[in-house]
Design an enzyme around this catalytic site. Structure first.
Site, PDB file in Angstrom:
ATOM      1  N   TYR A 249      -6.977  15.470 -15.685  1.00 46.49           N
ATOM      2  CA  TYR A 249      -7.951  16.264 -14.940  1.00 46.49           C
ATOM      3  C   TYR A 249      -7.242  17.514 -14.425  1.00 46.49           C
ATOM      4  O   TYR A 249      -6.030  17.492 -14.203  1.00 46.49           O
ATOM      5  CB  TYR A 249      -8.524  15.441 -13.769  1.00 46.49           C
ATOM      6  N   PHE A 306     -15.241  24.730 -12.800  1.00 45.17           N
ATOM      7  CA  PHE A 306     -14.201  24.756 -13.833  1.00 45.17           C
ATOM      8  C   PHE A 306     -13.584  23.371 -13.900  1.00 45.17           C
ATOM      9  O   PHE A 306     -13.223  22.796 -12.860  1.00 45.17           O
ATOM     10  CB  PHE A 306     -13.084  25.744 -13.479  1.00 45.17           C
ATOM     11  N   GLU A 307     -13.480  22.825 -15.095  1.00 47.63           N
ATOM     12  CA  GLU A 307     -12.730  21.583 -15.286  1.00 47.63           C
ATOM     13  C   GLU A 307     -12.228  21.572 -16.713  1.00 47.63           C
ATOM     14  O   GLU A 307     -12.982  21.936 -17.628  1.00 47.63           O
ATOM     15  CB  GLU A 307     -13.627  20.340 -15.144  1.00 47.63           C
ATOM     16  N   ILE A 308     -10.976  21.174 -16.898  1.00 48.91           N
ATOM     17  CA  ILE A 308     -10.534  20.727 -18.215  1.00 48.91           C
ATOM     18  C   ILE A 308     -10.115  19.288 -17.979  1.00 48.91           C
ATOM     19  O   ILE A 308      -9.339  19.017 -17.060  1.00 48.91           O
ATOM     20  CB  ILE A 308      -9.350  21.565 -18.756  1.00 48.91           C
ATOM     21  N   HIS A 343     -16.104  13.864  -8.486  1.00 52.78           N
ATOM     22  CA  HIS A 343     -15.022  13.886  -9.481  1.00 52.78           C
ATOM     23  C   HIS A 343     -13.655  13.903  -8.797  1.00 52.78           C
ATOM     24  O   HIS A 343     -12.721  13.222  -9.235  1.00 52.78           O
ATOM     25  CB  HIS A 343     -15.115  15.137 -10.363  1.00 52.78           C
TER      26      HIS A 343
END
Ligand SMILES: Nc1nc2c(ncn2[C@@H]2O[C@H](COP(=O)(O)OP(=O)(O)O)[C@@H](O)[C@H]2O)c(=O)[nH]1
Ligand SMILES: *[C@@H]1O[C@H](CO)[C@@H](O)[C@H](O)[C@H]1NC(C)=O
Ligand SMILES: *[C@@H]1O[C@H](CO)[C@@H](O)[C@H](O)[C@H]1NC(C)=O
Ligand SMILES: *[C@@H]1O[C@H](CO)[C@@H](O)[C@H](O)[C@H]1NC(C)=O
Ligand SMILES: [Mg+2]
Length: 419
Positions: A249, A306-308, A343
Site C-alpha cells: 500500500y 491517490f493509491e498504488i 483503507h
C-alpha cells in the site's frame, strides 16, 4: 490590354495551384502519428468494453479544413533537423510489464475532469509503460466518455458497471435512522453530510472495487480521480517498485480526518480486532494511528484519492473480514465513514509497517492539497512544475512527519525550509 489578360491568367493559375496544394496537404493528415504505439502484446492494443465491442477512434474526415501542420513529418529539403545532438523523447520503456492497471470510479459528467487527470498521468508516466485503465460507474458509461478516455489512454481501456448490490443500502441498514443522520449532518454543514451517493461511493471504494470482475484480472492498481495533477516525471515502473520492495500500500498525502464523519469508527475497529485478533500483524503501524497504543484514534489517515496498492491484499480474508465487520457496524450510513480512514486503518494494522510506502517522488495535487517533493535537485532532475512552497507534507495538518517517526525514517533533506 494583352498584358493585362496575361496578368489575370497568372493569377488564376496561381489560385488553382494553391487549391491543389491545399487538398494534397490536408489529406496527408488522415493517418495519425504512430509514436509511441508499442504495446506489450499486440492483441491487447485493441480497446474493448465489457461487451467486447471496439469503439472506433474518432478520425479527421478527408478534405476537412485543417490548417494545422500534418502529423506525419515529411523530409523537407529546405530545412535541417534541429536536434542539436539531443535525443528524441524516450519511447515506450522496454522490459516486462507488471500485472497492473489504473482504476477510476467516475460518472459520465466527470469526463472532462478525468480527461485532465489521464493527460497528466500519461505525460508523466504511462506513455512509457502503457498500462491498462479500468473505469467503473454505477451507471452505464456513454459513448462520449468512452471515446474521450479511450483515445487518451495508451493502454487498453475497460468499462465496467457496478452491480446494484454493491451500490445500495444493505438490508441490515435502518433507512429512517440513516435519513435522520443525513438531515442532522446537513444542518451541521458537514461536507457531503447529506449525500447518499457519496456514502455509496465511500462504501464501494472501501469494500468492493477490487472485487469487480474487471479488477480480478490484476494484482496491482493505481487509483486516479478526476481533476488531479502530476507535477514531475516518473521514470521508473512504480508497480515493479512496489513488488520488488515488498510494498502492499502507498500514499503521497496524509492528514487528519474530520472527526464528525467518523465518531464511532475506532470503536468498530476495536470490535473487529477483539473478534479477529489473528488479523492484526506484529510490527504494524499502530503508532501512526494512535498516541496511546490503540486506546484512541488520532484521526491520521492516508489520502486515498491517490493509491498504488496490491489487490490481492484487499481480496485477502483478513481485509474482507475487516470490511464486513465495519459494514455491519453501519457507519457508512449512520455516520459518513470515508474510504480513506477505512483503507488506512487496515493498512496500518494488517500490514507490516515496511509494507506501506510513501512516494515522495510522485508530485501530486488533489484539491486542496499539494505534495511537491522535498529536495531541489530531485525537482529539477524530474522536470517538476510544482511550487515547493505549496508542499503540504510538513504542515501541521499533515500526518506525514508521524509516518516518518513511526518508521524511524530520516526526513528528506531540506524539509525544515518547507515547514
Ligand atoms: N460513478 C460514480 N462515481 C462517483 C460518484 N460520486 C463520486 N464518484 C467518484 O468517486 C471519486 C471520489 O469523488 P469526489 O467527488 O472526487 O470526492 P472527494 O475527492 O472526496 O471530494 C471520484 O473518482 C468521483 O468521480 C457517483 O455517484 N457515481
Ligand atoms: C463515439 O464513437 C462512436 C464510434 O466511432 C461514434 O459512432 C459516436 O458518434 C461517438 N460519440 C460521441 C458522443 O462522440
Ligand atoms: C494477474 O493477477 C490476477 C490476480 O492475482 C491473476 O488472477 C491473473 O491470472 C494474473 N494475470 C497474469 C497474466 O499473471
Ligand atoms: C462494538 O461492540 C459492542 C458490543 O457488541 C456494541 O455494543 C457496539 O455498538 C459496537 N460498536 C460499534 C461502533 O460497532
Ligand atoms: Mg476527488
Amino acid at each position: 490590354m494583352a498584358g493585362h489578360q496575361r496578368y489575370i491568367r497568372y493569377i488564376v493559375f496561381a489560385l488553382v495551384a494553391l487549391v491543389l496544394l491545399f487538398f494534397i496537404s490536408s489529406s496527408s493528415s488522415v493517418p495519425s502519428a504512430q509514436w509511441p504505439s508499442t504495446k506489450y502484446t499486440p492483441s491487447e492494443s485493441q480497446k474493448q468494453d465489457e461487451t467486447g465491442t471496439v469503439p472506433q477512434v474518432p478520425q479527421h474526415e478527408e478534405g476537412q479544413l485543417n490548417t494545422m501542420p500534418s502529423d506525419t513529418p515529411k523530409a523537407n529539403p529546405n530545412t535541417t533537423p534541429n536536434t542539436d545532438g539531443k535525443q528524441l523523447p524516450p519511447q515506450t520503456a522496454s522490459g516486462e510489464r507488471m500485472n497492473a492497471t489504473f482504476v477510476t470510479l467516475a460518472r459520465n459528467s466527470d469526463v472532462w475532469e478525468i480527461a485532465k487527470s489521464i493527460r497528466d498521468v500519461e505525460d508523466r508516466f504511462n506513455r512509457k509503460y502503457n498500462y491498462d485503465w479500468v473505469f467503473l460507474n454505477d451507471d452505464d458509461f456513454n459513448d462520449e466518455f468512452k471515446n474521450v478516455t479511450t483515445v487518451l489512454v495508451s493502454g487498453t481501456t475497460k468499462y465496467g458497471k457496478i452491480p446494484k448490490e454493491h451500490w445500495s443500502f444493505p438490508d441490515f441498514i435502518d433507512q429512517d435512522r440513516a435519513a435522520k443522520v443525513r438531515e442532522e449532518m446537513k444542518e451541521k454543514k458537514i461536507i457531503y453530510g447529506d449525500s447518499i451517493s457519496y456514502r455509496h461511493m465511500c462504501r464501494y471504494e472501501s469494500g468492493f472495487f477490487f472485487r469487480h470482475p474487471l479488477m480480478l484480472d490484476y494484482e496491482w492498481y493505481w487509483r486516479v480521480e478526476p481533476s488531479i495533477e502530476l507535477y514531475c516525471d516518473i521514470n521508473y515502473d512504480t508497480f515493479k517498485f512496489m513488488a520488488d520492495n515488498k510494498k502492499k500500500y502507498s500514499f503521497v498525502i496524509s492528514l487528519y480526518e474530520y472527526v464528525e464523519t467518523i465518531p464511532t469508527l475506532w470503536d468498530a475497529v476495536k470490535n473487529f480486532t477483539s473478534v479477529y485478533p489473528q488479523h492484526i500483524v506484529e510490527g504494524n503501524s499502530m503508532k501512526f494511528l494512535s498516541d496511546d497504543d490503540g486506546k484512541t484514534y488520532n484521526h491520521c489517515h492516508f489520502w486515498s484519492n491517490f493509491e498504488i496498492g496490491n489487490l490481492n491484499w484487499l481480496r485477502s480474508q483478513a481485509y474482507i473480514d475487516y470490511f464486513t465487520s465495519l459494514d455491519h457496524a453501519g457507519g457508512f450510513f449512520y455516520e459518513r465513514w470515508g474510504d480513506a480512514p477505512v483503507h488506512s486503518i487496515a493498512a496500518a494494522l494488517m500490514l507490516k509497517k515496511e509494507e506501506i510506502h510513501f512516494f515522495n517522488d510522485i508530485a501530486y495535487y488533489h484539491v486542496p492539497f499539494t505534495h511537491c517533493p522535498t529536495g531541489e535537485k530531485y525537482r529539477l532532475d524530474h522536470k517538476c512544475h510544482c511550487n515547493p512552497k505549496e508542499n503540504f507534507d510538513w504542515n501541521g495538518y499533515s500526518c506525514t512527519s508521524r509516518f516518518f517517526e513511526t518508521n524511524s525514517m530520516p526526513k528528506p533533506e531540506g524539509y525544515e525550509k518547507e515547514q
